[in-house]
Design a protein around this motif. Structure first.
Motif, PDB file in Angstrom:
ATOM      1  N   UNK A 169       0.852  -1.181   0.000  1.00 41.71           N
ATOM      2  CA  UNK A 169       0.000   0.000   0.000  1.00 41.71           C
ATOM      3  C   UNK A 169       0.887   1.229   0.000  1.00 41.71           C
ATOM      4  N   UNK A 170       0.687   2.099  -0.989  1.00 39.74           N
ATOM      5  CA  UNK A 170       1.483   3.314  -1.116  1.00 39.74           C
ATOM      6  C   UNK A 170       0.667   4.515  -0.658  1.00 39.74           C
ATOM      7  N   UNK A 171       1.322   5.389   0.101  1.00 38.41           N
ATOM      8  CA  UNK A 171       0.726   6.670   0.476  1.00 38.41           C
ATOM      9  C   UNK A 171       1.527   7.761  -0.220  1.00 38.41           C
ATOM     10  N   UNK A 172       0.868   8.488  -1.129  1.00 42.40           N
ATOM     11  CA  UNK A 172       1.549   9.442  -1.992  1.00 42.40           C
ATOM     12  C   UNK A 172       0.989  10.846  -1.820  1.00 42.40           C
ATOM     13  N   UNK A 173       1.858  11.831  -1.959  1.00 41.88           N
ATOM     14  CA  UNK A 173       1.455  13.228  -1.945  1.00 41.88           C
ATOM     15  C   UNK A 173       1.743  13.831  -3.319  1.00 41.88           C
ATOM     16  N   UNK A 174       0.760  14.513  -3.874  1.00 41.24           N
ATOM     17  CA  UNK A 174       0.898  15.121  -5.205  1.00 41.24           C
ATOM     18  C   UNK A 174       1.696  16.418  -5.101  1.00 41.24           C
TER      19      UNK A 174
ATOM     20  N   UNK B  25       4.144  15.176 -10.179  1.00 42.82           N
ATOM     21  CA  UNK B  25       4.679  13.934  -9.626  1.00 42.82           C
ATOM     22  C   UNK B  25       4.025  13.652  -8.273  1.00 42.82           C
ATOM     23  N   UNK B  26       3.852  12.386  -7.964  1.00 45.24           N
ATOM     24  CA  UNK B  26       3.369  11.985  -6.638  1.00 45.24           C
ATOM     25  C   UNK B  26       4.465  11.179  -5.958  1.00 45.24           C
ATOM     26  N   UNK B  27       4.784  11.518  -4.725  1.00 44.69           N
ATOM     27  CA  UNK B  27       5.868  10.843  -4.003  1.00 44.69           C
ATOM     28  C   UNK B  27       5.375  10.420  -2.636  1.00 44.69           C
ATOM     29  N   UNK B  28       5.991   9.365  -2.107  1.00 44.66           N
ATOM     30  CA  UNK B  28       5.594   8.914  -0.783  1.00 44.66           C
ATOM     31  C   UNK B  28       6.329   7.664  -0.379  1.00 44.66           C
ATOM     32  N   UNK B  29       5.689   6.880   0.481  1.00 48.42           N
ATOM     33  CA  UNK B  29       6.292   5.671   1.021  1.00 48.42           C
ATOM     34  C   UNK B  29       5.328   4.497   0.933  1.00 48.42           C
TER      35      UNK B  29
END
Length: 221
Positions: free
Chosen positions: A53-58, A63-67
């Protein structure tokens, strides 16, 4: 299915998006519809049963980045377009092809701490089944319908597991290589991996304490 928080107008952008079905990659439309600064929670799934499960911030540049989150998940996959085979071809006991000793049993894929890492090394469309032989020994079968490769990993009662392959590729070799790397990296936990998603490229990265970085490109439509 995606639950979104924000305007309900057609084509609107959203502040929060939570997917309740798994995908191989974050769909470009989801990226487009997430407002800069918005958050997406997306289950990503490949050949193995468990999802990450990825949690991403736009970001403002699109681009969307996260962990990757710590806990595994098992969401039904989102299906679109024609589907391929859902089961490997039947491989009977006593399959008469050249055998080799395996470094690890197919049971390593039952360990969700490794199966996440193994997933990053498996090609798109690879099918996996597991069960037991007539003698009660664990057996795993991998099938790539793209080139017809079939690999069977069977535990032995008198020695190391055996690998039997038909077709142009040994499908177990990348998994064994991944297991060696996973051990060398001291079994990194999934929440230590970052993810970056654009409409064209989506990458999962692990950076070791010594600064050595390893990246894998997510495959899929």
């Amino acid at each position: 299915m995606v639950t979104a928080h924000g305007s309900s107008r057609p084509g609107a952008a959203y502040d929060r998006m939570i997917a309740t079905a798994s995908v191989r990659r974050v769909p470009p439309e989801w990226l487009r519809r997430c407002r800069p600064g918005g958050i997406m929670v997306v289950p990503l799934r490949g050949a193995l049963t468990g999802s990450m499960v990825a949690r991403l911030t736009k970001l403002p540049d699109g681009t969307a980045v996260g962990r990757i989150l710590h806990s595994p998940a098992a969401f039904m996959p989102l299906v679109s377009g024609p589907s391929g085979p859902t089961q490997p071809p039947a491989v009977p006991d006593g399959w008469q092809f050249p055998q080799a000793d395996a470094e690890v049993s197919g049971r390593v894929l039952d360990d969700w701490t490794f199966s996440f890492f193994a997933q990053l090394h498996m090609p798109q469309g690879l099918l996996l089944t597991h069960g037991r032989t007539g003698d009660g020994l664990h057996v795993t079968t991998l099938f790539d319908h793209g080139d017809g490769s079939v690999t069977r990993i069977e535990d032995s009662s008198s020695g190391p597991p055996k690998v039997t392959s038909s077709g142009p590729r040994d499908l177990w070799a990348p998994i064994q290589s991944a297991h060696r790397l996973w051990r060398r990296l001291n079994r990194p936990r999934r929440e230590w991996f970052t993810i970056e998603a654009t409409p064209t490229t989506q990458t999962v990265t692990y950076t070791a304490p010594d600064g050595e970085a390893h990246s894998w490109t997510l495959q899929g439509p």
